[in-house]
Design a protein around this motif. Structure first.
Motif, PDB file in Angstrom:
ATOM      1  N   SER A 272       0.819  -1.217   0.000  1.00 61.71           N
ATOM      2  CA  SER A 272       0.000   0.000   0.000  1.00 61.71           C
ATOM      3  C   SER A 272       0.854   1.270   0.000  1.00 61.71           C
ATOM      4  CB  SER A 272      -0.924   0.023   1.222  1.00 61.71           C
ATOM      5  OG  SER A 272      -0.168   0.202   2.417  1.00 61.71           O
ATOM      6  N   MET A 273       2.160   1.118   0.224  1.00 59.30           N
ATOM      7  CA  MET A 273       3.050   2.275   0.258  1.00 59.30           C
ATOM      8  C   MET A 273       3.402   2.719  -1.161  1.00 59.30           C
ATOM      9  SD  MET A 273       5.596   1.134   3.385  1.00 59.30           S
ATOM     10  CE  MET A 273       6.386   2.742   3.533  1.00 59.30           C
ATOM     11  N   ASP A 274       3.329   4.025  -1.413  1.00 57.45           N
ATOM     12  CA  ASP A 274       3.638   4.543  -2.753  1.00 57.45           C
ATOM     13  C   ASP A 274       5.113   4.379  -3.100  1.00 57.45           C
ATOM     14  OD1 ASP A 274       1.017   5.308  -3.173  1.00 57.45           O
ATOM     15  OD2 ASP A 274       1.304   7.255  -2.224  1.00 57.45           O
ATOM     16  N   GLU A 275       5.975   4.821  -2.189  1.00 54.98           N
ATOM     17  CA  GLU A 275       7.417   4.727  -2.408  1.00 54.98           C
ATOM     18  C   GLU A 275       8.093   4.225  -1.130  1.00 54.98           C
ATOM     19  OE1 GLU A 275       9.384   8.101  -4.043  1.00 54.98           O
ATOM     20  OE2 GLU A 275       7.758   8.562  -5.441  1.00 54.98           O
ATOM     21  N   PRO A 276       8.138   2.905  -0.940  1.00 52.50           N
ATOM     22  CA  PRO A 276       8.762   2.369   0.278  1.00 52.50           C
ATOM     23  C   PRO A 276      10.214   2.838   0.394  1.00 52.50           C
ATOM     24  CG  PRO A 276       7.654   0.640  -0.975  1.00 52.50           C
ATOM     25  CD  PRO A 276       7.686   1.843  -1.848  1.00 52.50           C
ATOM     26  N   ASP A 277      10.601   3.209   1.609  1.00 46.01           N
ATOM     27  CA  ASP A 277      11.998   3.595   1.817  1.00 46.01           C
ATOM     28  C   ASP A 277      12.818   2.375   2.200  1.00 46.01           C
ATOM     29  OD1 ASP A 277      11.163   3.086   4.365  1.00 46.01           O
ATOM     30  OD2 ASP A 277      11.591   5.079   5.183  1.00 46.01           O
TER      31      ASP A 277
END
Length: 583
Positions: A272-277
């Motif tokens: 669900s994260m747009d841009e996982p770090d």
């Protein structure tokens, strides 16, 4: 106003400059600065302070410092603005240098100056200087002020002085959400996870203000306790309040669901994260590694390589653990060798210990021993412990004695080392040597940690120890256990090891029948519907007998059983385990 010829005073400029808080409007700020000079207001303290603060907000610290140094008159706000800029830019030493200048020049200080100074001390972990500043705050009678007291608490927690933090917290007259967040973090830091949850429940009952850091700490506490119900409630509460921290909170959720056996939810949180770090990628890779899903963990790592995030030291711990737990020795070696060359991440002793573990688990004990001797670090206790564990699995007494000797020299209080060596001697029938190991343990007053297993049913946690008879449904549990043991007797007799026989089979076998995870499994079978998985947590590593028992129960009952021991997850279904017996 300019077009109409209306006179511009200091208030107009001050309010305009306050509104400029982003580097994108720097040019407008520069024009206003020029106009201030032309209108003759460059000596006005409030206006020049606002100009300095504008440059700070626009990340032009050198210009801010230049304006500050040219001020004819300064006040606490001028100093505070520049100090805040240095602190936010990670230049804590420059902020502290300004504070020392304030002391020397006799500038009157307020609570905001102390707040920023203490934050700088926290960032640098300057405990001694922080204590002196705290003493000064006490002399001025400001320690009960929340804006000063909270940074004091935070300083002591960052410097691992929790008793001092607790005392400072009690002196705050009206703690706010940041104060509570700091003290909750402190309890988590020293392992008092139950206490942090207790505080959290109290805050919710009082409908106190919360922040995202509190929820992140609570989710981390629930991860450590494997408290799925409380963690899921906290997650839902954070969503309702809009307090899921993007930076740390979502990664904490991934770790929480992974540790509670809900890898499906962990995957949902991650996807669900747009841009996982880097932290998020690492969390999901480690989650799959500890669930024994090596192929998925490595697949995720390859996806990470195609993203903007870069792997760090912890990411490679997850990758190497995945390889180790699945027998991928060649892959582990390639990843270890590529760390520095391809990713700019220097391997540490922990990465080499993972490689030792991979060799040892696979039975490549000579390779593991050579790596321990020749790696570019002095072996630590874990290096020898990994080798000793492999020697126990593969019954290599010669190397086991070498590993145990080195392990116990480095960590003479490690009970696992003694127990592994005792069992290894027993498996070779060397009972005199085994007795000496027990004797040394007795002389040093060392005892094996008590095995404990727990299961949550309808929101309530049920804990069991070996031979436990304190549960309200003890009779039903042992009746079910007897029924299961009868069906598994033949299987058990096949897998009894040499040391079991030497101990005296009846007594040893009775103890095996009452291991804590067996009691938890039996309770799960009489407490949850057939279509609901049984999820059990254990503080120690599962023994081979109980591992075989869980496989058999999953086969005869059709129940899905998950056991998380101190090393990894085991998912049992239809007589098979997700680890493929490689553990």
């Amino acid at each position: 106003m300019i077009e109409l010829g209306i006179g511009l005073n200091s208030t107009v400029f001050t309010n305009l400059l306050k509104s400029l808080s982003d580097p994108s409007v720097l040019e407008i700020g520069e024009q206003l600065h020029s106009l201030v000079i032309r209108t003759g207001l460059s000596t006005n303290v409030s206006v020049i302070t606002a100009i300095s603060n504008m440059y700070v907000k626009c990340r032009q610290l050198q210009r801010a410092k230049l304006v500050f140094d040219q001020m004819v008159e300064t006040n606490a706000v001028s100093w505070t603005g520049l100090m805040m800029g240095y602190t936010r830019a990670g230049k804590q030493k420059d902020a502290l240098a300004l504070f020392i200048r304030m002391l020397k020049e006799g500038v009157e200080m307020d609570q905001f100056v102390f707040s920023i100074t203490l934050k700088a001390c926290s960032g640098l972990e300057y405990l001694n200087l922080g204590r002196q500043i705290h003493g000064y705050i006490v002399k001025l009678g400001l320690e009960s002020d929340v804006s000063v007291g909270t940074p004091v608490v935070d300083l002591y927690i960052k410097c691992s002085c929790f008793d001092s933090a607790r005392r400072a917290f009690k002196r705050i007259s009206e703690p706010n959400d940041a104060s509570w967040s700091a003290i909750i973090t402190g309890h988590c830091q020293i392992g008092e996870f139950e206490k942090s949850l207790q505080i959290f429940r109290s805050l919710r009952l009082k409908d106190m203000a919360m922040n995202s850091f509190i929820y992140t700490s609570i989710i981390q506490a629930c991860s450590a306790l494997a408290d799925y119900n409380m963690g899921a409630q906290a997650h839902a509460d954070a969503i309702k309040r809009g307090l899921v921290s993007y930076v740390h909170g979502e990664s904490a959720m991934i770790t929480f669901y992974s540790k509670c056996g809900r890898l499906d939810y962990a995957n949902q949180a991650f996807e669900s994260m747009d841009e996982p770090d880097t932290v998020a990628w690492t969390a999901i890779i480690c989650g799959h590694a500890y669930h024994g899903n090596a192929s998925e963990a490595l697949k995720l790592f390859r996806r990470m390589q195609s993203s903007t995030a870069r792997p760090n030291e912890v990411t490679f711990i997850g990758v190497l653990t995945a390889c180790s737990h699945s027998g991928l020795v060649t892959e582990a070696k390639l990843y270890l060798e590529s760390m520095s060359r391809e990713y700019g991440v220097d391997p540490t002793i922990d990465h080499y210990d993972c490689m030792v573990d991979a060799y040892a688990r696979a039975g490549l004990l000579r390779e593991a021993y050579e790596l321990v001797k020749n790696m570019p670090f002095e072996p630590d206790a874990m290096s020898w412990k990994c080798l000793l564990g492999g020697c126990w699995i593969h019954r290599n007494l010669e190397l086991g004695e070498i590993a145990a000797e080195n392990l116990l020299q480095l960590d003479p209080d490690d009970t696992a080392g003694y127990i592994l060596m005792f069992n290894l001697y027993g498996s070779h029938g060397k009972w005199d040597e085994a007795a000496r190991v027990r004797s040394v343990m007795g002389a040093r007053k060392l005892k094996k940690e008590l095995s404990c297993s727990w299961i949550t049913v309808k929101g309530k946690v049920h804990r069991f120890v070996v031979g436990d008879k304190h549960h309200p449904r003890t009779d039903d549990i042992y009746r079910k256990l007897k029924e299961l043991n009868c069906s598994v007797t033949d299987v058990e007799s096949i897998h009894l090891t040499e040391e079991d026989v030497s101990f005296g089979l009846p007594e040893r076998k009775q103890l095996l029948m009452e291991h804590s995870e067996r009691l938890a499994i039996a309770f799960g079978l009489i407490s949850v519907p057939n279509n609901v998985p049984i999820v059990i947590f254990k503080n120690l590593r599962a023994c081979k007998h109980c591992h075989d028992f869980a496989k058999h129960v999953s086969m005869v009952t059709g129940h899905r059983i998950t056991i998380r021991d101190s090393c990894r997850f085991h998912h049992f279904h239809l007589g098979k385990c997700s680890c493929d017996d490689y553990w």
